[in-house]
Design a protein around this motif. Structure first.
Motif, PDB file in Angstrom:
ATOM      1  N   ARG A   1       0.848  -1.194   0.000  1.00  0.00           N
ATOM      2  CA  ARG A   1       0.000   0.000   0.000  1.00  0.00           C
ATOM      3  C   ARG A   1       0.884   1.245   0.000  1.00  0.00           C
ATOM      4  N   HIS A   2       0.386   2.285  -0.632  1.00  0.00           N
ATOM      5  CA  HIS A   2       1.128   3.555  -0.634  1.00  0.00           C
ATOM      6  C   HIS A   2       0.671   4.392   0.549  1.00  0.00           C
ATOM      7  N   GLY A   3       1.602   5.173   1.066  1.00  0.00           N
ATOM      8  CA  GLY A   3       1.230   6.158   2.082  1.00  0.00           C
ATOM      9  C   GLY A   3       1.043   5.595   3.484  1.00  0.00           C
ATOM     10  N   VAL A   4       1.471   4.368   3.707  1.00  0.00           N
ATOM     11  CA  VAL A   4       1.393   3.821   5.070  1.00  0.00           C
ATOM     12  C   VAL A   4       2.495   4.450   5.913  1.00  0.00           C
ATOM     13  N   LYS A   5       2.129   4.973   7.082  1.00  0.00           N
ATOM     14  CA  LYS A   5       3.104   5.696   7.919  1.00  0.00           C
ATOM     15  C   LYS A   5       3.549   4.856   9.113  1.00  0.00           C
TER      16      LYS A   5
ATOM     17  N   GLY B   1       6.612   8.636  11.608  1.00  0.00           N
ATOM     18  CA  GLY B   1       6.234   9.562  10.539  1.00  0.00           C
ATOM     19  C   GLY B   1       6.759   9.186   9.174  1.00  0.00           C
ATOM     20  N   GLU B   2       7.723   8.279   9.095  1.00  0.00           N
ATOM     21  CA  GLU B   2       8.270   7.914   7.789  1.00  0.00           C
ATOM     22  C   GLU B   2       7.317   6.989   7.047  1.00  0.00           C
ATOM     23  N   GLU B   3       7.425   7.002   5.742  1.00  0.00           N
ATOM     24  CA  GLU B   3       6.538   6.167   4.948  1.00  0.00           C
ATOM     25  C   GLU B   3       7.121   4.768   4.793  1.00  0.00           C
ATOM     26  N   MET B   4       6.253   3.786   4.789  1.00  0.00           N
ATOM     27  CA  MET B   4       6.702   2.408   4.647  1.00  0.00           C
ATOM     28  C   MET B   4       6.982   2.083   3.186  1.00  0.00           C
ATOM     29  N   THR B   5       8.138   1.475   2.932  1.00  0.00           N
ATOM     30  CA  THR B   5       8.464   0.993   1.588  1.00  0.00           C
ATOM     31  C   THR B   5       8.915  -0.463   1.689  1.00  0.00           C
ATOM     32  N   ALA B   6       9.166  -1.051   0.532  1.00  0.00           N
ATOM     33  CA  ALA B   6       9.576  -2.460   0.508  1.00  0.00           C
ATOM     34  C   ALA B   6      10.911  -2.666   1.220  1.00  0.00           C
ATOM     35  N   LYS B   7      11.693  -1.591   1.324  1.00  0.00           N
ATOM     36  CA  LYS B   7      12.990  -1.678   1.991  1.00  0.00           C
ATOM     37  C   LYS B   7      12.812  -2.095   3.452  1.00  0.00           C
ATOM     38  N   GLU B   8      11.869  -1.418   4.135  1.00  0.00           N
ATOM     39  CA  GLU B   8      11.616  -1.762   5.533  1.00  0.00           C
ATOM     40  C   GLU B   8      10.993  -3.155   5.663  1.00  0.00           C
ATOM     41  N   VAL B   9      10.183  -3.510   4.636  1.00  0.00           N
ATOM     42  CA  VAL B   9       9.565  -4.833   4.679  1.00  0.00           C
ATOM     43  C   VAL B   9      10.644  -5.910   4.614  1.00  0.00           C
TER      44      VAL B   9
END
Lengths: 282, 518, 315
Positions: free
Chosen positions: B94-98, B102-110
């Motif tokens: 999903r886009h825009g998940v915080k 405050g940072e946005e979630m991307t596949a990197k964190e996943v």
């Protein structure tokens, strides 16, 4: 005035003995006959009110309360009596040996006894029950270990004080062996305090067993003992107070008998000793 | 008697409420709840136990999670694809998940989060589900671009998504890398959930605060997923180990929402000012039969036992009439629960006696192991014992403490039958797998059953799955490796100022659904 | 005096070591461990169980664990609860403060009631008052205190609804509310102690009253009240004091049953919970702490004895 005092001392002995006899009779009866099977549950007849069919009603599993109390008397009393054997036998042996031979054996014994006394009976009970499996023998052994120091101390104390007497020295002078002196001259004189202690101890054990069972560490259910009948009733007390009232009254009556008789015995046999009825030690 | 009780109860309630501290009205809305033990930590999937997982579920989310009927639904993933061969799973995020920072979630964190739990250096038991220890091995797990995450498996595995969604791994929760210190040690969770970990006073309480920037999914709430629109500012959990204490505190107004036992629920149900929620869970209450016990070797003996025990009577007694029998290991809310799963050996004492005679039963001891612990283990065992004895079995009951019983369960020794419970398994195949296998603790060691269970975990064809589950159910009733009883009833008592609470089969609290009136 | 204290403390070291070894062996003889308890019925595989054990430090051989425990102990570190991660030392003190509050209050109220009562009974020996006291105390002695506690709970908590039935609020948290939680457990403990101490006090006083110096004091024309308080009380109090000490040591070490009845978060409850949860560090720490309480209380009794019974000399 002294006449009254003596009468009372006789009265407490009499009442105590009478009550104890009733308890023992109920226990023996409960071992062979109860109105219903004390373990038989009847789920359609839970929490029945007292009636002619069930004199004291039924419990949360529909079991007859009177039958459970009677069988419970047997379980509690038989545990109480069998628990007495080991501490009295071993305690007398250790106590006599320590008191008579003294020296390093005495010191070592005292040290171990101190350690045992600083050790909660609760954990001894649980540890042993884990090793022995959950059954009444675990309870018996745990309580035996817990009461061993008391007997040992009393016997050791008696032997120490009796050894001061002249007839003990006389026996030695006459060329009797130490063992002979111990067995023939000293030990018989320890009998009085030992009898008083044993009587009182029976009461302590009844109490301790019920406390252990109450905590869920004693006689494992469904076998009824007064303690675990009370423990099972705990969750339902507010709605059904009778379930908790009855086993408590049974324990109290048995203890009252023991305490009265014990008091009378002590006054007769060993008035100087401080052995007193006691509360649960767990 | 009954009338008196009610008067006492009302008096009791009136008095304790009278003692409640003033100032319950606060600008910030708080819901006070009870937690039966302190949390083991704040690290999802690592410092955890069943109790702690409930707290973790409020602040951490995974790619997928469980819906109301235990279907796997996307959570942080917008959607996912499975390749034809069943080996590659592609998650569109999903886009825009915080994150809470405050940072946005991307596949990197996943990817980072996946390696944290499933990587070789992981301190979590969850890695064992993916490193080949239990069969399945994840070959690779990596970010393809900012919003695409891909996992490759060494074999097709039908319950892969269900495994990712596991509660005990925080749904393989996605966290921001700043959750750990520079040296890799755990600091504090920075998740994406609707609540943020707040104050934790060991042994006293745990607090969670509402995450104001939470971006919800659009769907309605569904199980642990769907839309999450939290309104209560603070979820306050007091650590209260005794159920009776929690109940009293609820009645005194010190707590707003607590789990109850059946007895307490029936007492509280009709009291003004309180509400009781009664929900059937997927916790399976059962009697496990020891597969290695020679007495039970004859299947007719096991069948006789099943016919001698009436699950309906027992369930009615332990739930104060709120629950009914559901002996199948498959929970009634499962989509795989059909007429076949609803069947079970009938309560028929005469049939039991006939079977016993045929098998030549001659008073051999049936030792029932139980423990005194929440969940009516002892009560269940006691009632089963009475019923077995009625049929002529020499049933004995041994009550041990929980640790001892667990050791017996693990080693498969020291019991003929034991009353036991399994926490929710959210896939019908896993509902059988939990007691089927060749380990000593497993009650069902029939090789054909084991093979069927294995197939149920790999097949991706829903019809085939249903066929397998039906076949397993039939064999279960025939071979009686265990005697099912029912799925546990959950009782929750709450003050009537709490709105929106709804329990579900998994029994995991969803704090975001709570509302307070007043 | 100073030497005596030091010597007694030194003498207790072997006792404590025996206790430590016994504790360790007994605790580890229990089936199951903390890792299994945590996984409960969800032991998915042995690898996971092993991993849990490793994290909890339970995978080491027993002697290694024992030595590690002793080493930590000597550096003053009791370890960390495997279940909650709390430091054991802090946990013990926290729970002990609850137990100590209840026990000390119960003991103090029992002393205040039973010393005058025992003296009175002895003073009016063989009167109706005496009989009443004797009968009442033996009746109370025959009732298990946990049962009396339960009945008090049902009566005052549930039926009359005057007092809270379960839970605990510490006095420092909310004094007024805290008191209401203390009333029932303190009363239930105090009642038993009153029965024991009154009997001791009565028996002790009776014995003292027959002694020559009491007759002498009376002959001098001292008022009876003064005879009782100045002469009888100090001499009769010594044996009672021993009783108080022994009882106090037992209770401080965890009134497990009372704490269970009233759901108090005390030392006894901690002990029971840690046994059930196989929380070894807490269990070991608690047991050692309890042994220490025994040793210290016994020491204090011996010292106090010298103040009341001049015949006893500390050597």
């Amino acid at each position: 005035m002294t006449f009254f005092a003596r009468l009372l001392s006789k009265a407490n002995g009499l009442i105590g003995a009478l009550m104890l006899a009733i308890v023992l009779f109920t226990a023996c009866l409960g071992a062979v006959w109860t109105p219903y099977d004390p373990l038989k549950s009847d789920l359609l007849n839970r929490f029945a009110e007292p009636s002619m069919a069930h004199l004291f009603g039924t419990d949360m599993f529909g079991r007859d309360v009177l039958s459970r109390l009677m069988r419970g008397a047997w379980v509690s009393v038989s545990i109480g009596l069998s628990t007495l054997v080991l501490p009295v036998a071993l305690g007398t042996l250790f106590g006599a040996a320590a008191g008579y031979f003294r020296g390093w054996f005495d010191r070592l014994l005292i040290m171990v006894l101190d350690a045992l006394m600083a050790f909660p009976g609760l954990l001894i009970a649980l540890g042993l029950m884990a090793v022995m499996g959950a059954n009444r023998y675990g309870v018996i052994i745990a309580l035996s270990v817990a009461y061993l120091p008391a007997v040992t101390r009393v016997v050791r104390g008696s032997v120490l004080s009796i050894s001061q007497n002249e007839f003990v020295e006389a026996s030695a002078v006459m060329g009797n062996s130490r063992l002979y002196t111990l067995v023939v001259h000293i030990l018989p004189n320890c009998l009085a305090p030992l009898i008083v202690l044993t009587t009182m101890m029976f009461g302590w054990i009844l109490l301790a067993e019920s406390a252990l069972s109450f905590l869920g560490l004693g006689v494992p259910p469904p076998e009824p003992s007064w303690g675990n009948i009370l423990s099972e009733a705990k969750a339902h007390l507010i709605r059904y107070p009778l379930l908790g009232l009855l086993p408590g009254i049974c324990i109290s009556l048995a203890l009252l008998g023991v305490n009265l008789l014990g008091d009378a015995l002590r006054d007769e046999l060993d008035p100087k000793s401080g052995v007193a009825p006691s509360k649960e030690t767990i | 008697m009954k009338k008196n009780t009610r008067i006492f109860a009302t008096l009791f309630a009136a008095t304790v409420i009278g003692c409640a501290p003033a100032g319950a009205v606060m600008a910030q809305s708080v819901v006070h709840m009870a937690l039966n033990a302190d949390i083991r930590g704040t690290n999802p999937g690592v410092t955890r136990d069943g109790n702690t997982d409930i707290i973790h579920a409020q602040f951490v989310e995974g790619l997928v999670t469980y819906g109301k009927n235990f279907e796997v639904i996307p959570m942080l993933a917008d959607s996912y694809d499975v390749s034809e061969d069943g080996l590659t799973y592609t998650f569109k995020l999903r886009h825009g998940v915080k994150f809470h920072n405050g940072e946005e979630m991307t596949a990197k964190e996943v990817e980072w989060s996946w390696n944290r739990l499933a990587g070789e250096a992981s301190e979590s038991h969850c890695k064992n589900y993916f490193n080949g220890e239990n069969g399945l091995k994840v070959v690779s797990a990596k970010a393809i671009d900012d919003y695409t995450f891909e996992i490759k498996l060494d074999r097709p595995y039908a319950v892969f998504l269900a495994t990712i969604a596991r509660f005990d791994c925080g749904s393989m929760g996605v966290l921001h890398p700043d959750s750990v210190n520079a040296d890799g040690s755990w600091n504090a969770p920075i998740g994406t959930g609707p609540y943020v970990m707040g104050e934790h006073l060991p042994g006293r309480y745990v607090e969670l605060n509402r995450f104001a920037d939470y971006v919800s999914r659009d769907e309605p709430m569904n199980g642990l997923g769907g839309g999450k629109h939290a309104e209560v500012d603070t979820l306050h959990f007091d650590i209260v180990s005794e159920g009776a204490v929690a109940k009293t505190a609820l009645m005194a107004g010190d707590l707003d929402l607590v789990a109850l036992d059946a007895m307490a629920a029936s007492e509280l149900k009709d009291q003004p000012g309180f509400k009781v929620d009664i929900t059937q869970s997927a916790v399976w209450d059962t009697y496990l039969l020891n597969p290695n016990d020679p007495v039970l070797a004859d299947v007719r003996i096991r069948q006789a036992m099943a016919h001698a025990i009436d699950p309906n009577q027992i369930m009615a007694a332990i739930t104060e009439g709120f629950g009914k029998a559901s002996p199948s290991p498959v929970p009634p809310m499962s989509k795989n629960f059909t007429e076949v799963e609803a069947e079970y050996p009938a309560y028929d004492v005469e049939l039991a006696k006939t079977l016993m005679k045929e098998a030549g039963y001659n008073g051999e001891e049936i030792k029932i192991l139980a423990t005194r612990r929440n969940g009516a283990y002892y009560e269940r065992a006691l009632m089963a014992q009475a019923m077995l004895m009625d049929a002529g079995f020499n049933a004995t009951l041994e009550v041990v403490e929980w640790g001892t019983q667990l050791e017996a369960y693990r080693t498969g020794e020291g019991y003929t039958m034991q009353s036991f419970s399994f926490s929710p398994r959210l896939h019908a195949g896993l509902s059988f797998e939990m007691f089927t296998g060749d380990d000593v603790r497993k009650a069902w060691q029939d090789p054909e059953a084991i093979a069927l269970v294995q197939e149920s975990l790999t097949t991706r064809d829903p019809e085939r799955l249903q066929a397998i589950i039906d076949e397993l159910s039939r064999r279960f009733n025939e071979q009686v490796p265990a005697i099912g009883l029912g799925h546990r009833m959950l009782f929750t008592g709450m003050s009537d100022r709490i709105e929106g609470f709804e329990d579900w089969g998994a029994g995991v609290l969803r704090g975001w659904m709570l509302r307070t009136s007043n | 005096m100073y030497l005596f204290v030091v010597r007694r403390l030194l003498m207790s070291i072997p006792t404590l070591i025996i206790v430590a070894v016994m504790i360790f062996c007994l605790v580890r003889a229990l089936p199951g461990d903390a890792a299994i308890m945590m996984l409960g019925g969800n032991i998915d595989d042995e690898a996971t169980l092993e991993m849990m054990r490793q994290q909890l430090g339970l995978d080491q051989p027993l002697p290694v664990q024992f030595v590690a425990w002793l080493r930590e102990l000597f550096s003053g570190n009791l370890g960390i609860s495997v279940l909650t991660g709390q430091p054991v030392g802090a946990l013990l003190l926290d729970r002990f403060s609850v137990t100590a509050t209840v026990v000390l209050l119960a003991m103090a109220s029992a002393l205040i009631v039973s010393v005058p009562l025992g003296l009175l009974a002895a003073h009016r020996h063989n009167s109706r008052t005496d009989y009443a006291i004797v009968v009442l105390t033996i009746l109370k002695l025959s009732m298990p205190s946990f049962w009396v506690g339960l009945m008090l709970l049902v009566l005052f908590g549930a039926i009359l609804g005057w007092l809270p039935t379960v839970g605990f609020v510490s006095l420092s948290q909310d004094f007024g509310l805290g008191v209401t939680y203390l009333i029932l457990p303190v009363t239930s403990l105090a009642l038993s102690e009153i029965a024991v101490m009154t009997r001791m006090m009565r028996a002790g006083s009776l014995e003292v009253m027959n002694r020559d110096y009491i007759t002498h004091a009376r002959a001098k024309g001292l008022p009876e009240r003064q005879v009782l308080w100045r002469h009888v009380f100090p001499n009769a109090f010594a044996p009672t004091l021993t009783m108080v000490g022994i009882a106090m040591a037992g209770l401080l070490a965890g009134a497990a049953v009372t704490e269970t009845v009233f759901t108090l978060p005390g030392l006894g409850k901690l002990l029971v919970d840690s046994i059930y949860g196989r929380d070894y560090p807490v269990l070991q720490g608690a047991l050692l702490f309890i042994a220490l309480i025994y040793v210290v209380t016994n020491l204090l009794i011996d010292i106090a004895y010298t103040f009341f019974d001049p015949k006893v000399r500390l050597t």
